[in-house]
Design a protein around this motif. Sequence first.
Motif, PDB file in Angstrom:
ATOM      1  N   LYS A 189      44.865  28.214   3.962  1.00 58.38           N
ATOM      2  CA  LYS A 189      44.528  27.044   3.162  1.00 58.38           C
ATOM      3  C   LYS A 189      43.353  27.371   2.254  1.00 58.38           C
ATOM      4  O   LYS A 189      42.361  27.944   2.688  1.00 58.38           O
ATOM      5  CB  LYS A 189      44.168  25.868   4.068  1.00 58.38           C
ATOM      6  N   ILE A 190      43.490  27.013   0.964  1.00 58.99           N
ATOM      7  CA  ILE A 190      42.398  27.171   0.012  1.00 58.99           C
ATOM      8  C   ILE A 190      41.934  25.792  -0.453  1.00 58.99           C
ATOM      9  O   ILE A 190      42.650  24.806  -0.327  1.00 58.99           O
ATOM     10  CB  ILE A 190      42.786  28.065  -1.188  1.00 58.99           C
ATOM     11  N   TYR A 191      40.733  25.736  -1.005  1.00 63.55           N
ATOM     12  CA  TYR A 191      40.056  24.486  -1.342  1.00 63.55           C
ATOM     13  C   TYR A 191      39.508  24.543  -2.754  1.00 63.55           C
ATOM     14  O   TYR A 191      39.022  25.584  -3.196  1.00 63.55           O
ATOM     15  CB  TYR A 191      38.901  24.299  -0.340  1.00 63.55           C
ATOM     16  N   ARG A 192      39.607  23.432  -3.459  1.00 61.28           N
ATOM     17  CA  ARG A 192      38.994  23.286  -4.792  1.00 61.28           C
ATOM     18  C   ARG A 192      38.321  21.925  -4.865  1.00 61.28           C
ATOM     19  O   ARG A 192      38.776  20.967  -4.240  1.00 61.28           O
ATOM     20  CB  ARG A 192      40.046  23.292  -5.904  1.00 61.28           C
ATOM     21  N   LEU A 193      37.287  21.830  -5.662  1.00 55.84           N
ATOM     22  CA  LEU A 193      36.663  20.550  -5.961  1.00 55.84           C
ATOM     23  C   LEU A 193      36.807  20.331  -7.462  1.00 55.84           C
ATOM     24  O   LEU A 193      36.218  21.052  -8.264  1.00 55.84           O
ATOM     25  CB  LEU A 193      35.183  20.519  -5.557  1.00 55.84           C
ATOM     26  N   GLU A 236      45.800  36.607   1.810  1.00 62.66           N
ATOM     27  CA  GLU A 236      44.418  36.494   2.272  1.00 62.66           C
ATOM     28  C   GLU A 236      43.523  35.950   1.167  1.00 62.66           C
ATOM     29  O   GLU A 236      43.750  36.207  -0.010  1.00 62.66           O
ATOM     30  CB  GLU A 236      43.893  37.876   2.687  1.00 62.66           C
ATOM     31  N   TYR A 237      42.481  35.254   1.555  1.00 61.75           N
ATOM     32  CA  TYR A 237      41.479  34.769   0.609  1.00 61.75           C
ATOM     33  C   TYR A 237      40.590  35.923   0.153  1.00 61.75           C
ATOM     34  O   TYR A 237      40.253  36.809   0.925  1.00 61.75           O
ATOM     35  CB  TYR A 237      40.603  33.697   1.255  1.00 61.75           C
ATOM     36  N   HIS A 238      40.220  35.928  -1.102  1.00 60.82           N
ATOM     37  CA  HIS A 238      39.195  36.844  -1.597  1.00 60.82           C
ATOM     38  C   HIS A 238      38.385  36.098  -2.655  1.00 60.82           C
ATOM     39  O   HIS A 238      38.923  35.271  -3.403  1.00 60.82           O
ATOM     40  CB  HIS A 238      39.775  38.162  -2.115  1.00 60.82           C
ATOM     41  N   PRO A 239      37.074  36.348  -2.720  1.00 58.76           N
ATOM     42  CA  PRO A 239      36.178  35.576  -3.579  1.00 58.76           C
ATOM     43  C   PRO A 239      36.487  35.624  -5.074  1.00 58.76           C
ATOM     44  O   PRO A 239      36.061  34.735  -5.801  1.00 58.76           O
ATOM     45  CB  PRO A 239      34.797  36.193  -3.314  1.00 58.76           C
ATOM     46  N   ASP A 240      37.225  36.611  -5.543  1.00 57.99           N
ATOM     47  CA  ASP A 240      37.519  36.680  -6.973  1.00 57.99           C
ATOM     48  C   ASP A 240      38.838  35.999  -7.343  1.00 57.99           C
ATOM     49  O   ASP A 240      39.306  36.113  -8.468  1.00 57.99           O
ATOM     50  CB  ASP A 240      37.483  38.128  -7.474  1.00 57.99           C
ATOM     51  N   MET A 241      39.420  35.243  -6.395  1.00 60.47           N
ATOM     52  CA  MET A 241      40.641  34.495  -6.675  1.00 60.47           C
ATOM     53  C   MET A 241      40.388  33.459  -7.763  1.00 60.47           C
ATOM     54  O   MET A 241      39.319  32.851  -7.795  1.00 60.47           O
ATOM     55  CB  MET A 241      41.133  33.742  -5.429  1.00 60.47           C
ATOM     56  N   LEU A 284      41.289  30.123  -8.327  1.00 59.53           N
ATOM     57  CA  LEU A 284      41.899  29.043  -7.567  1.00 59.53           C
ATOM     58  C   LEU A 284      42.749  28.130  -8.444  1.00 59.53           C
ATOM     59  O   LEU A 284      43.781  27.630  -7.994  1.00 59.53           O
ATOM     60  CB  LEU A 284      40.837  28.229  -6.830  1.00 59.53           C
ATOM     61  N   GLY A 285      42.361  27.897  -9.671  1.00 63.37           N
ATOM     62  CA  GLY A 285      43.132  27.050 -10.570  1.00 63.37           C
ATOM     63  C   GLY A 285      44.476  27.640 -10.944  1.00 63.37           C
ATOM     64  O   GLY A 285      45.356  26.939 -11.419  1.00 63.37           O
ATOM     65  N   GLU A 286      44.656  28.928 -10.725  1.00 64.43           N
ATOM     66  CA  GLU A 286      45.918  29.588 -11.037  1.00 64.43           C
ATOM     67  C   GLU A 286      46.837  29.677  -9.823  1.00 64.43           C
ATOM     68  O   GLU A 286      47.934  30.208  -9.919  1.00 64.43           O
ATOM     69  CB  GLU A 286      45.658  30.988 -11.608  1.00 64.43           C
ATOM     70  N   GLN A 287      46.396  29.178  -8.700  1.00 66.73           N
ATOM     71  CA  GLN A 287      47.195  29.229  -7.473  1.00 66.73           C
ATOM     72  C   GLN A 287      48.199  28.101  -7.441  1.00 66.73           C
ATOM     73  O   GLN A 287      48.026  27.067  -7.944  1.00 66.73           O
ATOM     74  CB  GLN A 287      46.306  29.168  -6.247  1.00 66.73           C
TER      75      GLN A 287
END
Length: 67
Positions: A2-6, A57-62, A64-67
């Motif tokens: 699970k990934i998260y955006r604000l 896997e999550y990585h910090p340079d993802m 997120l808006g493109e997911q």
Amino acid sequence: MKIYRLLTEEDTSAFCHKVSLALSKGWVLHGDPQYAYDHANGVMRCAQAVTKEIEGEYHPDMKLGEQ
């Protein structure tokens, strides 16, 4: 995983469109929207958390808006 955006924006239709676009891409609302007055700019600001299940896997340079 699970990934998260604000998502944040001034309290205009642009905020609603930003949230609607995220929902159309599979993001799910997480909690209630929040509002606060931005004294420096004299406007109301909105925020909405969203989450999404993705593969890999999550990585910090993802991007997120493109997911």
